[in-house]
Write an enzyme that holds these catalytic residues in place. Structure first.
Site, PDB file in Angstrom:
ATOM      1  N   ASP A  25      36.146  44.970  30.673  1.00  0.00           N
ATOM      2  CA  ASP A  25      37.302  44.298  30.055  1.00  0.00           C
ATOM      3  C   ASP A  25      37.239  44.267  28.521  1.00  0.00           C
ATOM      4  O   ASP A  25      36.366  43.606  27.939  1.00  0.00           O
ATOM      5  CB  ASP A  25      37.431  42.858  30.554  1.00  0.00           C
ATOM      6  N   GLU A  56      42.737  44.592  30.576  1.00  0.00           N
ATOM      7  CA  GLU A  56      43.576  43.417  30.879  1.00  0.00           C
ATOM      8  C   GLU A  56      43.544  42.335  29.805  1.00  0.00           C
ATOM      9  O   GLU A  56      44.401  41.461  29.797  1.00  0.00           O
ATOM     10  CB  GLU A  56      43.194  42.818  32.244  1.00  0.00           C
ATOM     11  N   ASN A  57      42.545  42.379  28.900  1.00  0.00           N
ATOM     12  CA  ASN A  57      42.459  41.360  27.838  1.00  0.00           C
ATOM     13  C   ASN A  57      42.648  41.962  26.450  1.00  0.00           C
ATOM     14  O   ASN A  57      42.281  41.346  25.441  1.00  0.00           O
ATOM     15  CB  ASN A  57      41.096  40.661  27.883  1.00  0.00           C
ATOM     16  N   ASN A  84      44.179  40.254  36.600  1.00  0.00           N
ATOM     17  CA  ASN A  84      45.051  39.083  36.738  1.00  0.00           C
ATOM     18  C   ASN A  84      45.892  38.809  35.495  1.00  0.00           C
ATOM     19  O   ASN A  84      46.896  38.096  35.569  1.00  0.00           O
ATOM     20  CB  ASN A  84      44.226  37.843  37.098  1.00  0.00           C
ATOM     21  N   HIS A  85      45.521  39.355  34.331  1.00  0.00           N
ATOM     22  CA  HIS A  85      46.316  39.141  33.112  1.00  0.00           C
ATOM     23  C   HIS A  85      47.334  40.248  32.853  1.00  0.00           C
ATOM     24  O   HIS A  85      47.919  40.306  31.767  1.00  0.00           O
ATOM     25  CB  HIS A  85      45.391  38.982  31.906  1.00  0.00           C
ATOM     26  N   HIS A 166      38.667  43.983  40.698  1.00  0.00           N
ATOM     27  CA  HIS A 166      38.788  42.920  39.701  1.00  0.00           C
ATOM     28  C   HIS A 166      38.791  41.587  40.444  1.00  0.00           C
ATOM     29  O   HIS A 166      39.797  41.194  41.046  1.00  0.00           O
ATOM     30  CB  HIS A 166      40.098  43.123  38.930  1.00  0.00           C
ATOM     31  N   HIS A 191      36.193  41.391  35.665  1.00  0.00           N
ATOM     32  CA  HIS A 191      36.839  40.081  35.601  1.00  0.00           C
ATOM     33  C   HIS A 191      35.959  38.948  35.100  1.00  0.00           C
ATOM     34  O   HIS A 191      36.421  38.108  34.351  1.00  0.00           O
ATOM     35  CB  HIS A 191      37.493  39.657  36.926  1.00  0.00           C
ATOM     36  N   HIS A 193      33.475  39.050  33.071  1.00  0.00           N
ATOM     37  CA  HIS A 193      33.063  39.320  31.686  1.00  0.00           C
ATOM     38  C   HIS A 193      31.555  39.198  31.479  1.00  0.00           C
ATOM     39  O   HIS A 193      31.087  39.228  30.348  1.00  0.00           O
ATOM     40  CB  HIS A 193      33.804  38.422  30.680  1.00  0.00           C
TER      41      HIS A 193
HETATM   42 FE   LIG Z   1      39.092  40.043  31.945  1.00  0.00          FE
HETATM   43 FE   LIG Z   2      40.561  39.051  34.892  1.00  0.00          FE
END
Ligand SMILES: [Fe+2]
Ligand SMILES: [Fe+2]
Length: 275
Positions: A25, A56-57, A84-85, A166, A191, A193
């Site tokens: 990520d 995603e981040n 999820n983001h 994820h 996910h 991190h």
């Molecule tokens: Fe993430």
């Molecule tokens: Fe995530």
């Protein structure tokens, strides 16, 4: 010195020989800059055939914009996975539908923007990339374990398959690794991190790791400025989170393969941003 070179050429010549660099990520501008600084070094060191990143981040810690995605592709990234983001930034919605090489979890609802699989081609090799979301503590409309079959069925004539699972729960990720062992090249977790120390090739030939970690600031709390994260936990009140800028690292894995749909090794790459 002649022998290792000969072995190397044999690896390159084998059908399905490939190296896949997967990067965890990417958190905010600091994460994108860290990737851009580390990638040339990693290319020289490992000569990856494919580079896949979880983005995603990428936009200020939450979601991704078309500009961020374009920047990653311009740096030579072959495919971007999400999580999820995915939908935090509205401007990415049409991009998710129009750009083949960015994938969101395949077990989101069909009505949600984007798609969950892609195939990228390099040097005559085809890599299938699948993004799937865990169901524990994450919002995903459909079951990871039933939808993964549909996703794998979408991949045609591929030499390798990389699955980014994820998920929050280690149990779901470990189970997915075993479920797909012998059927895909690699199952890599994202996910949390935080990188885990369990990278290995499973008995069926699938490379597996529960979490690759993030590409971002280790000085924060999974990417967020630590004083803000601590204040939120202490006061139980809403706190505006900003991305930490402290101690950026790239966290990824290198998967080496000499046979179609099988991995020989998985090596963890944990690298501070070069100063
Ligand atoms: Fe993430
Ligand atoms: Fe995530």
């Amino acid at each position: 010195m002649a022998e290792p070179q000969a072995a190397e050429s044999a690896l390159q010549a084998a059908p399905g020989a490939a190296r896949i660099l997967f990067v965890g990520d990417i958190v905010g501008g600091i994460g994108r800059e860290t990737l851009l600084d580390c990638l040339p070094i990693l290319r020289e060191r490992h000569d990856p055939t494919f580079v896949v990143v979880n983005g995603e981040n990428a936009a200020g810690g939450l979601g991704i914009t078309p500009k961020n995605a374009d920047q990653l592709f311009a740096a030579g990234v072959d495919a971007i996975t999400l999580g999820n983001h995915t939908y935090h930034r509205r401007e990415i919605y049409p991009y998710l539908d129009s750009n083949e090489r960015i994938v969101r979890p395949a077990n989101f609802l069909r009505s949600q923007p984007g798609h969950g699989t892609t195939v990228v081609e390099k040097g005559g090799l085809r890599l299938g990339v699948v993004n799937i979301s865990g169901n524990l503590y994450l919002r995903a409309g459909r079951s990871a374990f039933t939808e993964i079959e549909v996703a794998l069925g979408e991949l045609r004539d591929v030499d390798h398959v990389l699955v980014d699972v994820h998920a929050e729960a280690t149990s779901e990720k470990v189970a997915m690794g075993w479920h797909l062992d012998g059927r895909v090249t690699a199952v890599v977790g994202t996910h949390t991190h935080v990188p885990t120390a369990d990278g290995r090739v499973l008995p069926g030939g699938t490379a597996y790791i529960t979490d690759v970690g993030m590409t971002g600031p280790r000085g924060g709390v999974i990417g967020v400025k630590r004083e803000q994260a601590i204040e939120s936990l202490l006061t139980q009140m809403p706190v505006r989170f900003e991305t930490s800028q402290e101690d950026p690292w790239l966290m990824g894995v290198l998967i080496s393969c000499s046979t179609r749909l099988r991995a020989d090794s998985i090596e963890q790459l944990l690298m501070p941003r070069p100063s």
